[in-house]
Design a protein around this motif. Structure first.
Motif, PDB file in Angstrom:
ATOM      1  N   GLU A   1      34.356  42.249  30.325  1.00 51.92           N
ATOM      2  CA  GLU A   1      33.361  42.374  29.268  1.00 51.92           C
ATOM      3  C   GLU A   1      33.350  43.789  28.677  1.00 51.92           C
ATOM      4  OE1 GLU A   1      29.734  41.055  31.077  1.00 51.92           O
ATOM      5  OE2 GLU A   1      30.273  38.945  30.868  1.00 51.92           O
ATOM      6  N   TYR A   2      33.919  44.759  29.396  1.00 53.46           N
ATOM      7  CA  TYR A   2      33.939  46.153  28.956  1.00 53.46           C
ATOM      8  C   TYR A   2      35.330  46.658  28.575  1.00 53.46           C
ATOM      9  CZ  TYR A   2      29.171  46.600  30.639  1.00 53.46           C
ATOM     10  OH  TYR A   2      27.829  46.455  30.822  1.00 53.46           O
ATOM     11  N   VAL A   3      36.361  46.109  29.215  1.00 58.02           N
ATOM     12  CA  VAL A   3      37.732  46.609  29.053  1.00 58.02           C
ATOM     13  C   VAL A   3      38.660  45.404  28.921  1.00 58.02           C
ATOM     14  CG1 VAL A   3      39.587  47.869  30.215  1.00 58.02           C
ATOM     15  CG2 VAL A   3      37.252  48.628  30.492  1.00 58.02           C
ATOM     16  N   PRO A   4      39.640  45.466  28.022  1.00 61.31           N
ATOM     17  CA  PRO A   4      40.620  44.369  27.973  1.00 61.31           C
ATOM     18  C   PRO A   4      41.277  44.195  29.342  1.00 61.31           C
ATOM     19  CG  PRO A   4      40.905  45.827  26.087  1.00 61.31           C
ATOM     20  CD  PRO A   4      39.927  46.501  27.007  1.00 61.31           C
ATOM     21  N   TYR A   5      41.286  42.963  29.831  1.00 59.60           N
ATOM     22  CA  TYR A   5      41.873  42.646  31.137  1.00 59.60           C
ATOM     23  C   TYR A   5      42.997  41.648  30.884  1.00 59.60           C
ATOM     24  CZ  TYR A   5      42.109  41.878  36.159  1.00 59.60           C
ATOM     25  OH  TYR A   5      42.525  41.833  37.466  1.00 59.60           O
ATOM     26  N   ILE A   6      44.209  42.062  31.177  1.00 62.43           N
ATOM     27  CA  ILE A   6      45.386  41.222  30.941  1.00 62.43           C
ATOM     28  C   ILE A   6      45.916  40.771  32.285  1.00 62.43           C
ATOM     29  CG2 ILE A   6      47.703  41.142  29.958  1.00 62.43           C
ATOM     30  CD1 ILE A   6      46.743  43.629  28.234  1.00 62.43           C
ATOM     31  N   SER A   7      45.985  39.475  32.484  1.00 62.01           N
ATOM     32  CA  SER A   7      46.516  38.972  33.759  1.00 62.01           C
ATOM     33  C   SER A   7      47.698  38.053  33.482  1.00 62.01           C
ATOM     34  CB  SER A   7      45.432  38.236  34.544  1.00 62.01           C
ATOM     35  OG  SER A   7      44.924  37.171  33.800  1.00 62.01           O
ATOM     36  N   CYS A   8      48.663  38.113  34.368  1.00 61.82           N
ATOM     37  CA  CYS A   8      49.881  37.332  34.247  1.00 61.82           C
ATOM     38  C   CYS A   8      50.000  36.413  35.454  1.00 61.82           C
ATOM     39  CB  CYS A   8      51.106  38.239  34.199  1.00 61.82           C
ATOM     40  SG  CYS A   8      51.025  39.511  32.942  1.00 61.82           S
ATOM     41  N   PRO A   9      50.265  35.147  35.255  1.00 61.99           N
ATOM     42  CA  PRO A   9      50.460  34.275  36.414  1.00 61.99           C
ATOM     43  C   PRO A   9      51.772  34.625  37.121  1.00 61.99           C
ATOM     44  CG  PRO A   9      50.900  33.077  34.392  1.00 61.99           C
ATOM     45  CD  PRO A   9      50.387  34.425  33.989  1.00 61.99           C
ATOM     46  N   GLY A  10      51.784  34.380  38.411  1.00 62.62           N
ATOM     47  CA  GLY A  10      52.991  34.595  39.203  1.00 62.62           C
ATOM     48  C   GLY A  10      53.448  33.284  39.813  1.00 62.62           C
ATOM     49  N   ASN A  11      54.451  33.352  40.647  1.00 65.64           N
ATOM     50  CA  ASN A  11      55.015  32.128  41.221  1.00 65.64           C
ATOM     51  C   ASN A  11      54.018  31.370  42.093  1.00 65.64           C
ATOM     52  OD1 ASN A  11      55.418  34.399  43.051  1.00 65.64           O
ATOM     53  ND2 ASN A  11      56.520  32.964  44.355  1.00 65.64           N
ATOM     54  N   HIS A  12      53.014  32.054  42.670  1.00 66.66           N
ATOM     55  CA  HIS A  12      52.024  31.376  43.497  1.00 66.66           C
ATOM     56  C   HIS A  12      50.992  30.637  42.641  1.00 66.66           C
ATOM     57  CE1 HIS A  12      53.184  32.948  47.430  1.00 66.66           C
ATOM     58  NE2 HIS A  12      53.534  34.050  46.760  1.00 66.66           N
ATOM     59  N   ASP A  13      50.997  30.848  41.341  1.00 72.63           N
ATOM     60  CA  ASP A  13      50.017  30.233  40.447  1.00 72.63           C
ATOM     61  C   ASP A  13      50.527  28.951  39.809  1.00 72.63           C
ATOM     62  OD1 ASP A  13      48.205  32.387  40.882  1.00 72.63           O
ATOM     63  OD2 ASP A  13      49.411  33.595  39.505  1.00 72.63           O
ATOM     64  N   TYR A  14      51.627  28.429  40.308  1.00 75.33           N
ATOM     65  CA  TYR A  14      52.210  27.194  39.781  1.00 75.33           C
ATOM     66  C   TYR A  14      52.380  26.176  40.907  1.00 75.33           C
ATOM     67  CZ  TYR A  14      53.539  29.964  35.707  1.00 75.33           C
ATOM     68  OH  TYR A  14      53.507  30.749  34.602  1.00 75.33           O
ATOM     69  N   ASP A  15      52.298  24.911  40.551  1.00 75.47           N
ATOM     70  CA  ASP A  15      52.645  23.847  41.499  1.00 75.47           C
ATOM     71  C   ASP A  15      54.157  23.724  41.513  1.00 75.47           C
ATOM     72  OD1 ASP A  15      50.009  23.225  42.111  1.00 75.47           O
ATOM     73  OD2 ASP A  15      49.852  21.811  40.435  1.00 75.47           O
ATOM     74  N   TYR A  16      54.699  23.377  42.677  1.00 81.67           N
ATOM     75  CA  TYR A  16      56.149  23.262  42.782  1.00 81.67           C
ATOM     76  C   TYR A  16      56.633  21.882  42.435  1.00 81.67           C
ATOM     77  CZ  TYR A  16      55.763  27.760  44.946  1.00 81.67           C
ATOM     78  OH  TYR A  16      55.507  29.084  45.166  1.00 81.67           O
TER      79      TYR A  16
END
Length: 129
Positions: A114-129
């Motif tokens: 809410e105060y600062v741009p927060y950029i997050s990137c998914p990684g290999n653990h964030d996907y179903d296999y």
């Protein structure tokens, strides 16, 4: 557990990138505050905070407080006028792509975002296999 927290904070401080024109060379021997979890950012510098994989911190209840404390520290720096331009979280938000882990991630990052741009990137653990 305490060691993991300090390792996380030290990595956070080390990866806090100074994006001003001058990039000083820091010798850890002469700047022990880089290892100090209570160290403050410089008033006359601009920063991008880079955070690595946090899947352990969103997966295990015993680690939640470390993630929340880290985000609170960053937010406190912003509220004290430090020039944090954005936070970049480089991947692996969750351990097993579970809704409950994303809820922990959102719960600790939304107040900061809410105060600062927060950029997050998914990684290999964030996907179903």
């Amino acid at each position: 557990m305490i060691k993991r927290f300090f390792n996380f904070v030290v990595l956070l401080l080390i990866f806090a990138c100074n994006i001003s024109c001058e990039i000083p060379h820091y010798d850890i021997e002469y700047h022990p505050t880089l290892l100090d979890a209570d160290a403050n950012l410089k008033d006359d510098s601009e920063y991008i905070i880079v955070i690595g994989d946090i899947q352990e911190y969103t997966d295990k209840v015993e680690y939640f407080s470390y993630l929340y404390d880290t985000m609170d520290w960053i937010l406190s720096q912003v509220k004290h006028g430090k020039k944090i331009k954005c936070v970049l979280q480089t991947g692996d938000l969750t351990w097993t792509n579970m809704r409950s882990q994303y809820d922990v991630f959102y719960g600790c990052t939304v107040p900061l975002a809410e105060y600062v741009p927060y950029i997050s990137c998914p990684g290999n653990h964030d996907y179903d296999y």
